[in-house]
Structures are given as C-alpha cells and as structure tokens.
Design a protein around this motif. Structure first.
Motif, PDB file in Angstrom:
ATOM      1  N   THR A 458      34.300 -18.486  14.642  1.00 56.39           N
ATOM      2  CA  THR A 458      33.337 -17.418  14.407  1.00 56.39           C
ATOM      3  C   THR A 458      33.631 -16.766  13.063  1.00 56.39           C
ATOM      4  O   THR A 458      34.789 -16.459  12.762  1.00 56.39           O
ATOM      5  N   LYS A 459      32.587 -16.565  12.273  1.00 54.39           N
ATOM      6  CA  LYS A 459      32.737 -15.916  10.967  1.00 54.39           C
ATOM      7  C   LYS A 459      31.796 -14.725  10.906  1.00 54.39           C
ATOM      8  O   LYS A 459      30.616 -14.848  11.232  1.00 54.39           O
ATOM      9  N   LEU A 460      32.330 -13.596  10.484  1.00 52.77           N
ATOM     10  CA  LEU A 460      31.576 -12.352  10.407  1.00 52.77           C
ATOM     11  C   LEU A 460      31.516 -11.944   8.938  1.00 52.77           C
ATOM     12  O   LEU A 460      32.539 -11.620   8.334  1.00 52.77           O
ATOM     13  N   LYS A 536      25.168  -1.225   5.125  1.00 53.90           N
ATOM     14  CA  LYS A 536      26.440  -0.843   5.729  1.00 53.90           C
ATOM     15  C   LYS A 536      26.343  -0.939   7.249  1.00 53.90           C
ATOM     16  O   LYS A 536      25.417  -0.425   7.858  1.00 53.90           O
ATOM     17  N   GLY A 537      27.289  -1.630   7.857  1.00 52.78           N
ATOM     18  CA  GLY A 537      27.269  -1.824   9.304  1.00 52.78           C
ATOM     19  C   GLY A 537      26.475  -3.026   9.752  1.00 52.78           C
ATOM     20  O   GLY A 537      26.423  -3.325  10.942  1.00 52.78           O
ATOM     21  N   GLU A 538      25.858  -3.741   8.804  1.00 54.05           N
ATOM     22  CA  GLU A 538      25.079  -4.942   9.118  1.00 54.05           C
ATOM     23  C   GLU A 538      25.892  -6.170   8.735  1.00 54.05           C
ATOM     24  O   GLU A 538      26.593  -6.175   7.719  1.00 54.05           O
ATOM     25  N   ALA A 539      25.799  -7.211   9.536  1.00 59.15           N
ATOM     26  CA  ALA A 539      26.579  -8.418   9.279  1.00 59.15           C
ATOM     27  C   ALA A 539      25.802  -9.645   9.708  1.00 59.15           C
ATOM     28  O   ALA A 539      24.873  -9.572  10.524  1.00 59.15           O
ATOM     29  N   VAL A 540      26.209 -10.760   9.142  1.00 56.75           N
ATOM     30  CA  VAL A 540      25.705 -12.071   9.556  1.00 56.75           C
ATOM     31  C   VAL A 540      26.852 -12.785  10.256  1.00 56.75           C
ATOM     32  O   VAL A 540      27.952 -12.908   9.700  1.00 56.75           O
ATOM     33  N   MET A 541      26.618 -13.227  11.465  1.00 62.12           N
ATOM     34  CA  MET A 541      27.642 -13.906  12.237  1.00 62.12           C
ATOM     35  C   MET A 541      27.251 -15.356  12.442  1.00 62.12           C
ATOM     36  O   MET A 541      26.129 -15.655  12.864  1.00 62.12           O
ATOM     37  N   THR A 542      28.171 -16.254  12.127  1.00 58.56           N
ATOM     38  CA  THR A 542      27.975 -17.669  12.427  1.00 58.56           C
ATOM     39  C   THR A 542      28.914 -18.043  13.570  1.00 58.56           C
ATOM     40  O   THR A 542      30.070 -17.633  13.593  1.00 58.56           O
ATOM     41  N   ILE A 548      23.351 -18.689  14.297  1.00 59.74           N
ATOM     42  CA  ILE A 548      23.383 -17.601  13.322  1.00 59.74           C
ATOM     43  C   ILE A 548      22.797 -16.346  13.959  1.00 59.74           C
ATOM     44  O   ILE A 548      21.785 -16.411  14.666  1.00 59.74           O
ATOM     45  N   PHE A 549      23.448 -15.213  13.691  1.00 57.91           N
ATOM     46  CA  PHE A 549      23.016 -13.945  14.254  1.00 57.91           C
ATOM     47  C   PHE A 549      23.033 -12.889  13.155  1.00 57.91           C
ATOM     48  O   PHE A 549      23.978 -12.811  12.368  1.00 57.91           O
ATOM     49  N   ASN A 550      21.983 -12.111  13.090  1.00 60.18           N
ATOM     50  CA  ASN A 550      21.958 -10.918  12.248  1.00 60.18           C
ATOM     51  C   ASN A 550      22.219  -9.730  13.170  1.00 60.18           C
ATOM     52  O   ASN A 550      21.395  -9.413  14.024  1.00 60.18           O
ATOM     53  N   ILE A 551      23.391  -9.095  13.041  1.00 53.65           N
ATOM     54  CA  ILE A 551      23.820  -8.111  14.029  1.00 53.65           C
ATOM     55  C   ILE A 551      24.145  -6.777  13.363  1.00 53.65           C
ATOM     56  O   ILE A 551      24.377  -6.690  12.156  1.00 53.65           O
TER      57      ILE A 551
END
Length: 675
Positions: A458-460, A536-542, A548-551
C-alpha cells in the motif's frame, strides 16, 4: 460555504452543463429514437393497432427507456459531485476490506480514510498490512495525521507500536500518551527521549543480541564503504574485532554499555583487564583463545624502557577507526544518561512480544549527526528483534501485527533498511516509513529505493513539492491507455495578374483546410501536476498496484477537556532487578566506573604513592628510635636520684655514643613531602 450558496453553485454548474451538453453517438441516438417512437405510437393512426396486450406496453417502455438514458446524461454534474472535497474528481475502487459492523465484531484491519467520491471508509486487512505501507508527501500535508489515525486504532485494539519521531515534536508525545490514557494502556507506554532524560526510560541498544548482530548494528554508524575497497577492508577488520570483543564480554557474563565499549576501544589497559576477567570466568574457553589471539597482534614486548609491556594503542585504533569516537557521543551527556545502564527499562524484543507502545524521539535539529546515528542503532536493534521473532512458533509471534512507524525516515535512512520490508512480514511486524522525497532513498542507492518501495503493498501519496518526486509518484500510481487528440488547420491565398497584355487578366484564389486526428498512447492516471496540487489532508492511495483511491484523512484529536482529564505525560519507571540472561545474573562490566586505573597517569600516581609510602615508613622508624632513646635516658635519670640534670650537649653526646644520630633535616624533608 452556506447551504444557499452551495445550491446556487450546483445549479449554475447544472445549467452550464445543459447548455454545453453534446448529444450524439449510438446510445444517445437510440435513446432519442426510443422517445420518438413512444410518442409516435400514441398517435390515432397507430394507437388502434397497439391497443391489445402486450403491444400496448411498447410506447410506455420505449419512452421510459429513452427518457431514462437522456436523464442519466443530463444528471452527469450531480453524479460526478463528490461527497468530500477533492482536487482530482476520480472514482475510487471498492474497499479491499468490508468490516463486520455487528456489535462485538473486530474489523481485522485498520481504517485509512474515506473516499472523496462516495464517502465510504477504506480499510486494509492485517494480512496486507504486514506487506507494509509507504507514505510520501511534503511537510505539513497530513503524513503524521494519517499515521496517527493508524496508531490510535493500533493502540485501541491492543496492538504494539514503535514510533520513531524524526522531528521530536512534543505534541506527538502528548498525543500518543493521550491515546494510551483513553484506551487504558498508559502503563504500556515507554519513552526513549535523549533530549529529556528526566522524562525518558533507560535504553541500551548494544546489550542484547548475538555478537555478530551487535557488531553489525554498531558499524551502522560508519558510512557505506562498498565503493572504496581500502575502506571496506578496514571496516571488515573492525567488524571482526568488535565481534571478538563483544563475544568475550558475553562469555565473561559482563553486562556492558556504550561507554564501556568506548573505554575498551580506546584503552589497552582495559583490554588487558578484560582478558584477565575472561580467563577467570571461562578458562580454556574458545572465546578466551580468540580474544588472546586478537590481542597478540597488538601486544608490545617488555623492554628496559617499558618492563610491563602492554598494548600498542596506535595499531588498535587503526583497526577500530573512529568507532570509539562515535560511540563516545552516546556514552556522555544526555544520551549517556539514558544509555549508560546495565538493566535497561526498554528491551525492544520484549516490548514487541508484550505489545508495548514505544515512542523514540530523535533530536535531529539540535544534534543532527548523533541523533541520526542513534536512529540507525534503533533500527539495527529492531532488525535483531525481528530475527528473534522469526524463530518463534507462529502462535507466539505478536498479534495483532506490531506496527513500526518511522516518521521523517530520510534523516536516519541507510542501506541496511532493505532487509526489514523483505523479512518482517514473517515476524508479524509491518513497516510504515514516511518521507518527504524519494531522493532520500535514491541518495543511498537505487537498489534500496526499489526494495523498500517495491515491498510496500500500500502506498499513500500526499501533496509533493518537487517535480522529480511528483513524477516518481505518478509512475507508482500507474498509467492508462488514453486517446491523444490533435487538431491542425491551414489557410492559403494566391493571386496572379498579367501586366504586359493589353487585356486585363488576373487570377485570385484562397483555400483553407482543417484536419483532426486521434491516437492511443500511455498517459498518467494522475499527472505529476495533479499530485503537486493535492489539498491538505487529501491523498491518493494505491493498493496492490491495481486499485486506486482518492481519500480524505480524518484527524483524531481530543478536546481540551479530555486532555486536561488525561493530564501531563508521566514516564513509567520500573524497579531495577539486575540483568539475568538464561537464569544467570550478569555482573556490571564497570570499565568506565574504574577508568582511573586505566589512565596514562595511573602509573605515575602509583609510583608516587609507593615512594610516599616508603618515606613514611622510614620517617616512622626514625621517630620510633628517637622515642626509644629518650625513654631510656629518662629511665637512667630516675635510677640515680640527686644527680644534676644533664645539659643538652651531654644528651647529644650520649646519643652519639649509643650509635644513633637522627637525621633531623631528612625528617623535616619527609614531613614536608608527605604534607
């Protein structure tokens, strides 16, 4: 933003969409045709033919199908509206774990965040947590907030934690302590803080472990020498010497610390003292033979100038290089206050097995070099603990998996990190490094970068600040097949006229052309510029390389009332019971406590004390003889009453006649010397 203004914004977006809506293609054509056929079927000419069942349903079905599709197209702005604020507007995949929300059920994983499009929670199960998580992003964009969310859940479910804080933020310490108080686990909280020894537990990273492991950990303090064959040779010599030295200490059952190793590495007399202690504790042992052979390379043969012989310290220091000097910084000052212990309160292996919460602060701003080296020693100790956990039966390994979060990992990164992501999964330990740029890894080696990043399931990815890091992150997210459209246009004008003919003859022409083309090519799913523009506080998670998730990351923080109820941080102290390993109590080595006997001035002081002792004995003998003579003279005078007292001259002559003449000058000199 108020509800009225939000509605107005959505209405304007929808109105603009209706105005710019392009209808065409197969689907739109069929939908319009269905609506038209349904309306046509209601005409008097056809209604009679379609009056019987089931043909009477065709007009309604066609109208509803076509109208539904056109309404779907018209509602696109509302369909694309995200539940949470997002700068990407992408659709997230389904959560890899659907937790059981029944009362009393456990999730079997950790919450990472919520998708921006639907607001659904995203969980990662324990099995894939043990495949590690990598966090990247510039300072202040939410890396520590994301890790705090994971750490809070880890503490809440009874799991263990190692938090290496690379920027020593007091708020982080207070927050972890409040987490422990909230969950009733404040007694499991251990702190290693070299910047504040009064509020820190004691820690000795060189005491526990195999001699080879401890030697490797100490050599982490030396920069890599793989590209320098000469330096690498001396480094290997130093490793062999350190291994022999630590093996001798362990065989003699001597508990040692950093400052003891420093004294041994910098003083030959201490080395000889260890040899004597080892010969007493383990005569004929293999460790004694190895240590004696090692010292023989540096022994100085006795000579008239040096009857006792000794150790050639110049040769010894050439072998150990600057290790002694590097260790000295850990054995003195504030670092020494927490590391000079023979019975440490923090044993990382036992802390992992006992699911303890360990907070380790690195004062990298004020003590950069020492703090970075200390972080490397902690990582080396973690590697030793992981190797021991791998030898345990499956049921005895920590569960839930132990979490090791390394914040600002770039400040204490080295080439030996690569083995941790590879092997810690089998020990039920998951690794969470957080960095600001990929350059921290690439500065060590590309191989290290590939092994650490490649082993993270998992990569954030948060907002990044450099183009190079943004491109690397975009590569990690992946690419897709997209359509590249091109449009080109040309215009041309021409004119001609004959001027030598008597009839006017001229030609004029104009032309224009436009061409458009499309071709497929790979393009970033999320471009580097989009990653640099994350909020700020937004991330892309693989996840796993294909999801892929935009969280959005929620912040876990207690209000002031709760913080006041928990109170200020208080360190947990433990009663010292001495070091016992395999049922045998180890004695403190005490080389630093007895350092006076190893100093170069010790021999001078010893000779001086010996001379003073001899002078004192001679002085006492002279004084005793004088007292005896005076006593004899007094007895003689008592035996002859009526005899006139003798003069001083007669007393002196009698003393000389007795064969004893006290050296008054020598006695006075001795008194002055002894004083």
């Amino acid at each position: 933003m108020t509800a009225t203004s939000n509605f107005r914004r959505k209405f304007d977006v929808g109105l603009a969409h209706f105005y710019n809506l392009k209808v065409g293609g197969t689907s739109d054509t069929l939908a319009a045709l269905s609506v038209g056929c349904g309306l046509l079927a209601t005409s008097p000419a056809l209604s009679g033919q379609l009056a019987s069942f089931p043909y009477s349903l065709l007009p309604i079905a066609c109208t509803m199908a076509g109208g539904a599709w056109l309404a779907w197209r018209a509602m696109e702005p509302w369909r694309r509206e995200h539940a949470l604020a997002s700068s990407l507007k992408i659709r997230s995949d389904e959560s890899p774990l659907e937790p059981d929300h029944n009362p009393g059920a456990t999730t079997g994983g950790l919450l990472v965040g919520y998708t921006t499009d639907s607001g659904k929670p995203i969980y990662i199960d324990d099995e894939h947590l043990m495949r590690h998580l990598f966090i990247i992003g510039q300072s202040g964009v939410g890396k520590t907030v994301a890790a705090s969310l994971l750490m809070f859940q880890q503490i809440q479910r009874g799991g263990g934690l190692l938090f290496i804080d690379g920027k020593i933020d007091a708020a982080n310490l207070a927050q972890i302590y409040h987490y422990c108080c909230y969950t009733g686990r404040q007694h499991d909280f251990l702190v290693i803080n070299p910047d504040d020894p009064d509020n820190s537990n004691t820690y000795n990273p060189v005491l526990f472990g195999d001699a080879d492991e401890k030697a490797d950990g100490i050599l982490q303090l030396i920069p890599s020498t793989e590209t320098n064959p000469g330096a690498d040779f001396f480094k290997q010599e130093a490793k062999q010497a350190l291994t022999t030295l630590i093996r001798a200490l362990q065989r003699a059952r001597l508990a040692y610390n950093v400052i003891d190793l420093t004294v041994l590495l910098m003083n030959g007399s201490a080395m000889l003292e260890l040899e004597r202690k080892l010969a007493t504790a383990a005569p004929g042992s293999a460790e004694l033979k190895e240590f004696t052979l090692f010292l023989d390379k540096f022994r100085v043969q006795p000579s008239p100038q040096n009857p006792a012989g000794g150790i050639d310290m110049k040769k010894l220091k050439d072998v150990f290089g600057g290790i002694g000097g590097r260790l000295y910084s850990f054995g003195t000052g504030k670092f020494g206050q927490i590391m000079n212990t023979y019975d440490p309160e923090v044993n990382l292996y036992e802390a992992i097995r006992g699911n303890k919460i360990v907070y380790c602060a690195l004062p990298t701003m004020g003590k950069d070099t020492t703090a970075r080296n200390f972080g490397r020693m902690v990582i080396a100790d973690l590697r030793t603990a992981i190797s021991w956990l791998q030898k345990l039966p499956e049921k005895d390994r920590p569960w839930p998996p132990f979490m090791a979060f390394c914040d600002e990992a770039g400040s204490y990164l080295n080439e030996n990190w690569s083995r941790i992501p590879e092997q810690s999964r089998s020990a039920h330990v998951f690794f969470v490094p957080a960095v600001q740029t990929v350059a921290n890894f690439q500065a060590i080696s590309d191989e290290l970068y590939e092994m650490v990043i490649g082993n993270a399931w998992t990569k954030l990815i948060f907002k990044v600040g450099t183009q190079g890091t943004a491109e690397e992150a975009a590569e990690l997210i992946g690419k897709k097949i997209g359509v590249l459209r091109s449009l080109s246009g040309t215009t041309a004008e021409s004119s001609s006229m004959s001027v030598l003919r008597h009839l006017p003859d001229s030609n004029m022409g104009a032309g224009a052309s436009m061409a458009s083309g499309e071709r497929e090519q790979e393009m970033y799913i999320i471009t580097p510029d989009e990653l640099k523009g994350l909020q700020k506080g937004e991330a892309v998670m693989t996840y796993g390389g294909d999801q892929i998730f935009n969280i959005r990351i929620p912040m876990t923080k207690f209000d002031k009332e709760s913080q006041a109820r928990f109170g200020e941080f208080r360190v947990n102290r433990f009663r010292a019971s001495g070091l016992v390993i395999d049922g045998i109590r180890w004695r403190p080595a005490g080389f630093f406590a007895n350092v006076d006997r190893y100093l170069s001035t010790a021999a001078v002081r010893k000779e001086t004390a010996k001379a003073q002792e001899e002078d004192q004995k001679a002085l006492n003998a002279d004084q005793a003889k004088v007292a005896a003579l005076q006593k004899a003279q007094g007895a003689a005078e008592t035996a002859a009453p009526g005899t006139a007292p003798r003069s001083t001259a007669s007393t002196a002559s009698s003393t000389a006649a007795s064969g004893f003449t006290p050296d008054t000058a020598a006695i006075n000199n001795r008194k002055q010397k002894n004083s």
